[in-house]
Design a protein around this motif. Structure first.
Motif, PDB file in Angstrom:
ATOM      1  N   ARG A  18      37.248  71.429 115.371  1.00 16.58           N
ATOM      2  CA  ARG A  18      38.297  71.399 116.394  1.00 16.58           C
ATOM      3  C   ARG A  18      38.888  70.006 116.557  1.00 16.58           C
ATOM      4  O   ARG A  18      40.099  69.849 116.777  1.00 16.58           O
ATOM      5  CB  ARG A  18      37.720  71.890 117.726  1.00 16.58           C
ATOM      6  CG  ARG A  18      37.398  73.381 117.754  1.00 16.58           C
ATOM      7  CD  ARG A  18      37.126  73.860 119.180  1.00 16.58           C
ATOM      8  NE  ARG A  18      35.921  73.241 119.712  1.00 16.58           N
ATOM      9  CZ  ARG A  18      34.699  73.773 119.620  1.00 16.58           C
ATOM     10  NH1 ARG A  18      34.530  74.937 118.996  1.00 16.58           N
ATOM     11  NH2 ARG A  18      33.649  73.164 120.146  1.00 16.58           N
ATOM     12  N   GLN A  19      38.051  68.982 116.429  1.00 15.45           N
ATOM     13  CA  GLN A  19      38.563  67.609 116.527  1.00 15.45           C
ATOM     14  C   GLN A  19      39.537  67.297 115.392  1.00 15.45           C
ATOM     15  O   GLN A  19      40.600  66.710 115.612  1.00 15.45           O
ATOM     16  CB  GLN A  19      37.400  66.624 116.527  1.00 15.45           C
ATOM     17  CG  GLN A  19      36.517  66.692 117.772  1.00 15.45           C
ATOM     18  CD  GLN A  19      35.327  65.764 117.685  1.00 15.45           C
ATOM     19  OE1 GLN A  19      35.097  65.131 116.659  1.00 15.45           O
ATOM     20  NE2 GLN A  19      34.561  65.678 118.763  1.00 15.45           N
ATOM     21  N   ALA A  21      41.242  69.514 113.663  1.00 12.18           N
ATOM     22  CA  ALA A  21      42.456  70.327 113.853  1.00 12.18           C
ATOM     23  C   ALA A  21      43.382  69.693 114.890  1.00 12.18           C
ATOM     24  O   ALA A  21      44.613  69.661 114.712  1.00 12.18           O
ATOM     25  CB  ALA A  21      42.057  71.742 114.277  1.00 12.18           C
ATOM     26  N   THR A  22      42.811  69.178 115.955  1.00 10.06           N
ATOM     27  CA  THR A  22      43.626  68.499 116.969  1.00 10.06           C
ATOM     28  C   THR A  22      44.283  67.250 116.392  1.00 10.06           C
ATOM     29  O   THR A  22      45.460  66.956 116.664  1.00 10.06           O
ATOM     30  CB  THR A  22      42.752  68.134 118.174  1.00 10.06           C
ATOM     31  OG1 THR A  22      42.122  69.304 118.681  1.00 10.06           O
ATOM     32  CG2 THR A  22      43.587  67.488 119.265  1.00 10.06           C
ATOM     33  N   GLY A  23      43.552  66.505 115.572  1.00  5.40           N
ATOM     34  CA  GLY A  23      44.119  65.315 114.950  1.00  5.40           C
ATOM     35  C   GLY A  23      45.253  65.639 114.012  1.00  5.40           C
ATOM     36  O   GLY A  23      46.243  64.890 113.924  1.00  5.40           O
ATOM     37  N   ARG A  25      47.280  68.295 114.274  1.00  4.15           N
ATOM     38  CA  ARG A  25      48.440  68.689 115.086  1.00  4.15           C
ATOM     39  C   ARG A  25      49.129  67.486 115.721  1.00  4.15           C
ATOM     40  O   ARG A  25      50.342  67.480 115.908  1.00  4.15           O
ATOM     41  CB  ARG A  25      47.998  69.693 116.156  1.00  4.15           C
ATOM     42  CG  ARG A  25      47.699  71.085 115.608  1.00  4.15           C
ATOM     43  CD  ARG A  25      47.572  72.092 116.743  1.00  4.15           C
ATOM     44  NE  ARG A  25      46.395  71.829 117.554  1.00  4.15           N
ATOM     45  CZ  ARG A  25      45.194  72.377 117.346  1.00  4.15           C
ATOM     46  NH1 ARG A  25      45.030  73.218 116.330  1.00  4.15           N
ATOM     47  NH2 ARG A  25      44.175  72.100 118.139  1.00  4.15           N
ATOM     48  N   ARG A  26      48.351  66.461 116.057  1.00  2.55           N
ATOM     49  CA  ARG A  26      48.946  65.266 116.648  1.00  2.55           C
ATOM     50  C   ARG A  26      49.411  64.262 115.600  1.00  2.55           C
ATOM     51  O   ARG A  26      49.879  63.181 115.937  1.00  2.55           O
ATOM     52  CB  ARG A  26      47.931  64.595 117.579  1.00  2.55           C
ATOM     53  CG  ARG A  26      47.590  65.433 118.788  1.00  2.55           C
ATOM     54  CD  ARG A  26      46.735  64.670 119.771  1.00  2.55           C
ATOM     55  NE  ARG A  26      45.547  64.086 119.136  1.00  2.55           N
ATOM     56  CZ  ARG A  26      44.552  63.495 119.806  1.00  2.55           C
ATOM     57  NH1 ARG A  26      44.632  63.397 121.144  1.00  2.55           N
ATOM     58  NH2 ARG A  26      43.499  63.013 119.175  1.00  2.55           N
ATOM     59  N   ASP A  28      47.653  62.444 113.593  1.00  7.73           N
ATOM     60  CA  ASP A  28      46.905  61.182 113.615  1.00  7.73           C
ATOM     61  C   ASP A  28      46.610  60.654 112.216  1.00  7.73           C
ATOM     62  O   ASP A  28      46.382  59.448 112.044  1.00  7.73           O
ATOM     63  CB  ASP A  28      45.583  61.390 114.369  1.00  7.73           C
ATOM     64  CG  ASP A  28      45.807  61.689 115.844  1.00  7.73           C
ATOM     65  OD1 ASP A  28      46.914  61.388 116.331  1.00  7.73           O
ATOM     66  OD2 ASP A  28      44.894  62.251 116.486  1.00  7.73           O
TER      67      ASP A  28
END
Length: 402
Positions: A18-19, A21-23, A25-26, A28
């Motif tokens: 999840r970390q 995937a969030t990165g 999407r942002r 990073d």
């Protein structure tokens, strides 16, 4: 995720997934990524145009994210030959420290503080033993070798090369030998009876007639066995010269009559060899290319399949180095003979489609421009070159050629 310790990819947990995937999407990670080389996109698409997710899932290893922890085991062995020795030494030292306390207990000199100290040491000893068992279990689990075998299709053998077919031909050959021997025995008996004519001409005539009928049945049985042997040998020869039946069997048994998936396996094996340096992939790619390049009737029966195969073969050869057929280690490889046979089959095909003819010309142009092949000259390997045998007059007379 890349693990530096084992130098391979490992499966990450749900939280870390999840970390990441969030990165993504942002965005990073975009600032540390280089631009994709778009000039290689078309080449990569040609090399994997038939490689679908279903083909990959059928061919890839089961534990694709795990690596063999051999490097870790070697490092641990260098540091300590036996990882449990330190724990055992600590346990032994604690037992030696407990001996004076045991003597005090026997003499009745142990007080309450000593009892507390003994209980703490016993508890610590149990913890050490439990830790030792956990380390032994970890070492046994880390010594397990993870298989990285790909599940490639099994190439069918040529007709008549299985052990059962060879055994049947040997039995048939033995029956032919027995039939020949029985025919010779009957002919000798008939000849012997003719030279020693019996006084009873009627009985002699009946005996001769019975033996003649027996000889005729033996010859018919021999003809039947010889016909079966010739048919078996002809099928073996045809299967070695033309692999169309083997190709169709492979498509039916491994890919549910979907030839496109078989081309995907050719691409998967080539990419595993070329980019993954997999010897297993090289061997499978060689067998599949040999199979395609020796299909005489297959070009007429499956023209669309061979159009895609010819284009794929051109893309794969285009990714090889220019000195591939010149280097001492690779100039005598299997590709030279396979390509020569395949192009000869295409030239001799009667109902060749326009697409296959264009793909064949493009392949020839690549071999000429990149690898320097000259198709005007008859090039043969030593073992494939024609052998000229001079016959004597006696041999010519036997063959009725003179």
């Amino acid at each position: 995720r890349w693990d530096k310790a084992i130098e391979g990819l490992v499966q990450v947990g749900d939280q870390e997934t999840r970390q990441y995937a969030t990165g993504v999407r942002r965005m990073d990670f975009d600032k540390k990524l280089a631009p994709y080389p778009m000039q290689l996109l078309s080449t990569w698409q040609k090399l994997t145009s038939h490689l679908t997710s279903s083909v990959v899932s059928q061919l890839e290893p089961i534990q694709r994210f795990r690596a063999m922890p051999q490097l870790l085991r070697k490092k641990d062995q260098k540091k300590s030959p036996n990882p449990s020795q330190d724990v055992q030494a600590e346990t032994k030292q604690q037992q030696q420290q407990q001996q004076p306390n045991q003597k005090r207990q026997d003499n009745g000199e142990e007080d309450d503080d000593m009892k507390v100290e003994k209980d703490e040491k016993e508890k610590k000893n149990e913890d050490v033993q439990q830790q030792q068992q956990q380390q032994q279990q970890a070492s046994s689990s880390s010594s397990t070798v993870v298989s990285r075998r790909r599940f490639y299709s099994k190439i069918p053998l040529p007709v008549g090369t299985s052990q059962k077919a060879v055994r049947e031909r040997k039995e048939l050959q033995a029956q032919i030998g027995q039939a020949n021997q029985s025919i010779r025995d009957l002919e000798q008996r008939i000849k012997h009876d003719n030279t020693n004519d019996s006084n009873n001409t009627g009985q002699h005539a009946q005996l001769q007639q019975a033996r003649q009928e027996q000889l005729q049945r033996a010859r018919q049985e021999l003809d039947t066995k010889q016909t079966q042997m010739r048919a078996a040998l002809a099928s073996v020869t045809c299967s070695h010269l033309d692999s169309t039946q083997r190709l169709e069997t492979l498509i039916k048994s491994s890919w549910s009559n979907n030839p496109t998936n078989l081309l995907g396996e050719v691409e998967f094996a080539f990419c595993s060899f070329m980019f993954g340096e997999s010897l297993e992939g090289l061997e499978q790619w060689k067998q599949l290319v040999r199979l395609f390049c020796s299909c005489d009737k297959g070009i007429d029966n499956h023209p669309e399949l061979f159009v895609h195969f010819t284009r794929l073969l051109k893309a794969q050869l285009g990714s090889l180095p220019r000195d591939f057929f010149v280097d001492e280690l690779s100039k005598q490889n299997f590709l030279r003979g396979c390509l020569r046979d395949y192009l000869e089959i295409v030239d001799n095909s009667s109902g060749l489609s326009a697409e296959l003819r264009a793909a064949e010309k493009s392949l020839r142009l690549l071999l000429t421009s990149k690898f320097g092949w000259k198709f005007s000259e008859a090039e043969y390997d030593e073992e494939d070159a024609p052998v000229v045998v001079e016959l004597t007059q006696t041999q010519l007379a036997d063959l009725k050629l003179n």
